[in-house]
Scaffold this active site. Sequence first.
Site, PDB file in Angstrom:
ATOM      1  N   HIS A  38      -5.980  -6.636  -1.289  1.00 24.32           N
ATOM      2  CA  HIS A  38      -4.911  -5.666  -1.008  1.00 24.32           C
ATOM      3  C   HIS A  38      -3.651  -6.366  -0.487  1.00 24.32           C
ATOM      4  CE1 HIS A  38      -3.734  -1.541  -0.778  1.00 24.32           C
ATOM      5  NE2 HIS A  38      -3.619  -1.496   0.538  1.00 24.32           N
ATOM      6  N   SER A  86       0.836  -1.185   0.000  1.00 26.98           N
ATOM      7  CA  SER A  86       0.000   0.000   0.000  1.00 26.98           C
ATOM      8  C   SER A  86       0.882   1.249   0.000  1.00 26.98           C
ATOM      9  CB  SER A  86      -0.955  -0.047   1.195  1.00 26.98           C
ATOM     10  OG  SER A  86      -2.008   0.875   1.049  1.00 26.98           O
ATOM     11  N   ASP A 124      -8.584  -5.658  -5.554  1.00 24.87           N
ATOM     12  CA  ASP A 124      -8.180  -4.532  -4.718  1.00 24.87           C
ATOM     13  C   ASP A 124      -8.568  -3.211  -5.373  1.00 24.87           C
ATOM     14  OD1 ASP A 124      -6.955  -2.793  -2.973  1.00 24.87           O
ATOM     15  OD2 ASP A 124      -4.909  -3.227  -3.664  1.00 24.87           O
TER      16      ASP A 124
END
Length: 469
Positions: free
Chosen positions: A436, A157, A411
């Site tokens: 994710h 991320s 995601d």
Amino acid sequence: MFAFLCGALLLFAFKPGVFCEDKFEYAIREFTVPLDHFSFLSNASFNIRYLYNESYADKTNPESPIFFYTGNEGDIEWFAQNTGFMWELAAQLRAVVVFAEHRYYGKSMPFGSDTFNTSKPDHLAFFTVEQTLEDYALLITYLRSGRERPVVAFGGSYGGMLAAWFRMKYPHIVNGALAASAPILQFPGLTPCDIFDKITTSVYETAYNANCSANIGKSWKAFETLAANDAGKKQLGDIFRLCDPITNADDLNQFMDYLEDIYANLAMTNYPYNTTFLAPVPAYPVRQVCFYLKDLHLNDTDLIHSLASALAVYTNYTGAEKCVDYKYSKSSTTLDNKGWEIQSCNQMVMPFCSNSSDTMYRTKAWNVREISDKCFKKFHLTPKPYDIELRYGGNKLESVSNIIFSNGLLDPWSGGGVLQAPNNQVYVIILPEGAHHLDLRSSNPSDPASVTDARRREAAIIEGWINQA
């Protein structure tokens, strides 16, 4: 020190079960960094935390590789326990494991308890990507102790964005980077502002049946209708068991914003096994949410009650929560919403918008002027929407090398990720069944074949970088 891996405990449909997360061991250390790396006038400094484990390293090899996690928006210990692939690969390739905490997060506060004092906006002047990467560069230099040890950066991320930018800016320090679910293109002019909500809607449309997203799309008007009077506001609070009552339009809007956050979080954590990553949820939680919304509701009351049952999959799956904290006033999450809000008011200006005609979300425009005014009012900060593109090149990645960009198509952040390789030294790995940064998590018997294969490819590429160093 050894990692104690926790075996997978699968939950049967719609029934809470025992949650078991990985547990890894490490020493918690501190490292002194300058408050301002780019000033020649100030000698002010503070300490950042880092986690250290050398139990996997070959003690006879003074140049054992270093696996370095570029810490992101939260307590670094939380990321260490949710990045099992890095630990597994360290054992395989005999690497030292380091997780560095991002300044202004966790316990790495430049001004201690006074760091976020809104009456002292100058305290936020050093809260930038560049200062953070310089922290990491100094820490690695210290850990190398003059030896040419290969370093591979890992991150997921925002941490994945940092890992990629770290390799771009410090190729003499970082031999390569695994940037998992790293939306480095989620900035103005690079990616459509509605892509996040479109992908999320698609996840809900296909999780069980299309009625799921249709019901969510209808719910916003149902909430507004019910909350048109005081009795309805109270009824809404009772149905969802809210910690704070809805008393006005601002409360209602905050409640609906909270629901949008939940829908995104569920899509991000749509893993094939139960997890507590963002909240305790079952395997494939979006499918379980959509089970409650599989029938198209024509009656607002029925729809709202079904939504309350559906959202409990995220808000109270264990049955331990007494109420839903939609204002985040009692939240103890390890992700730091305040820190990220500040970053979104300086460099991390990511545009989001939606249209109710082609998503399950309310129609919202991206208004940079409105956002800028709010940022200045709250933090005395003026956002720079194009700063990241200026510093790191945006989608001009032709000169970049030794970065793996992995993205799961489940995601919502994948829309802002690198999905096409700009050259043969940048590797793009797509996980059709991945949420994710699922590939960064520990191996699990329930992992889809595409995820297992992605990890194999990532391991082979990283081993190649180490051997070439």
